[in-house]
Design a protein around this motif. Structure first.
Motif, PDB file in Angstrom:
ATOM      1  N   VAL A  12       0.854  -1.184   0.000  1.00  0.00           N
ATOM      2  CA  VAL A  12       0.000   0.000   0.000  1.00  0.00           C
ATOM      3  C   VAL A  12       0.891   1.235   0.000  1.00  0.00           C
ATOM      4  N   THR A  13       0.820   2.020  -1.061  1.00  0.00           N
ATOM      5  CA  THR A  13       1.567   3.279  -1.089  1.00  0.00           C
ATOM      6  C   THR A  13       0.738   4.356  -0.399  1.00  0.00           C
ATOM      7  N   GLY A  36       3.291  -1.272   4.025  1.00  0.00           N
ATOM      8  CA  GLY A  36       2.904   0.091   3.683  1.00  0.00           C
ATOM      9  C   GLY A  36       4.115   0.973   3.504  1.00  0.00           C
ATOM     10  N   THR A  37       4.047   1.859   2.516  1.00  0.00           N
ATOM     11  CA  THR A  37       5.140   2.807   2.302  1.00  0.00           C
ATOM     12  C   THR A  37       4.776   4.156   2.897  1.00  0.00           C
ATOM     13  N   HIS A  38       5.801   4.889   3.280  1.00  0.00           N
ATOM     14  CA  HIS A  38       5.612   6.262   3.741  1.00  0.00           C
ATOM     15  C   HIS A  38       6.814   7.074   3.300  1.00  0.00           C
ATOM     16  N   ALA A  57      10.137   2.735   4.226  1.00  0.00           N
ATOM     17  CA  ALA A  57      10.343   4.170   3.997  1.00  0.00           C
ATOM     18  C   ALA A  57      10.858   4.367   2.579  1.00  0.00           C
ATOM     19  N   MET A  58      10.057   5.043   1.757  1.00  0.00           N
ATOM     20  CA  MET A  58      10.476   5.291   0.366  1.00  0.00           C
ATOM     21  C   MET A  58       9.601   6.364  -0.248  1.00  0.00           C
ATOM     22  N   ASP A  59      10.169   7.053  -1.210  1.00  0.00           N
ATOM     23  CA  ASP A  59       9.426   8.015  -2.008  1.00  0.00           C
ATOM     24  C   ASP A  59       9.137   7.335  -3.337  1.00  0.00           C
ATOM     25  N   VAL A  60       7.904   6.908  -3.548  1.00  0.00           N
ATOM     26  CA  VAL A  60       7.566   6.149  -4.749  1.00  0.00           C
ATOM     27  C   VAL A  60       7.543   7.009  -6.006  1.00  0.00           C
ATOM     28  N   THR A  61       7.751   8.326  -5.845  1.00  0.00           N
ATOM     29  CA  THR A  61       7.809   9.192  -7.026  1.00  0.00           C
ATOM     30  C   THR A  61       9.211   9.262  -7.615  1.00  0.00           C
TER      31      THR A  61
END
Length: 65
Positions: A12-13, A36-38, A57-61
């Motif tokens: 889940v992003t 889940g990502t945050h 922990a990641m920036d999916v952009t």
């Protein structure tokens, strides 16, 4: 409701947002293995972690993350 998600892995992003948190907990209740990502809100993710949701922990952009 049985969505057939028992033991399925779900990512889940945006899990630190209100909607993302609800999606995570709903999927967990369905028996899915939820991650889940945050991007910035680690403190909001602590409660999800206590419920058994994996935290990433990641920036999916960004491709580099």
């Amino acid at each position: 409701m049985d969505l057939g998600l028992k033991d399925k892995v779900v990512l889940v992003t945006g899990a630190s947002g209100t909607l993302g948190q609800e999606v995570c907990t709903s999927l967990l209740r369905e028996g899915a293995r939820v991650y889940g990502t945050h991007f910035k809100h680690r403190e909001k993710m602590d409660e999800l972690s206590r419920q058994g949701i994996g935290i990433i922990a990641m920036d999916v952009t960004k491709k580099s993350d």
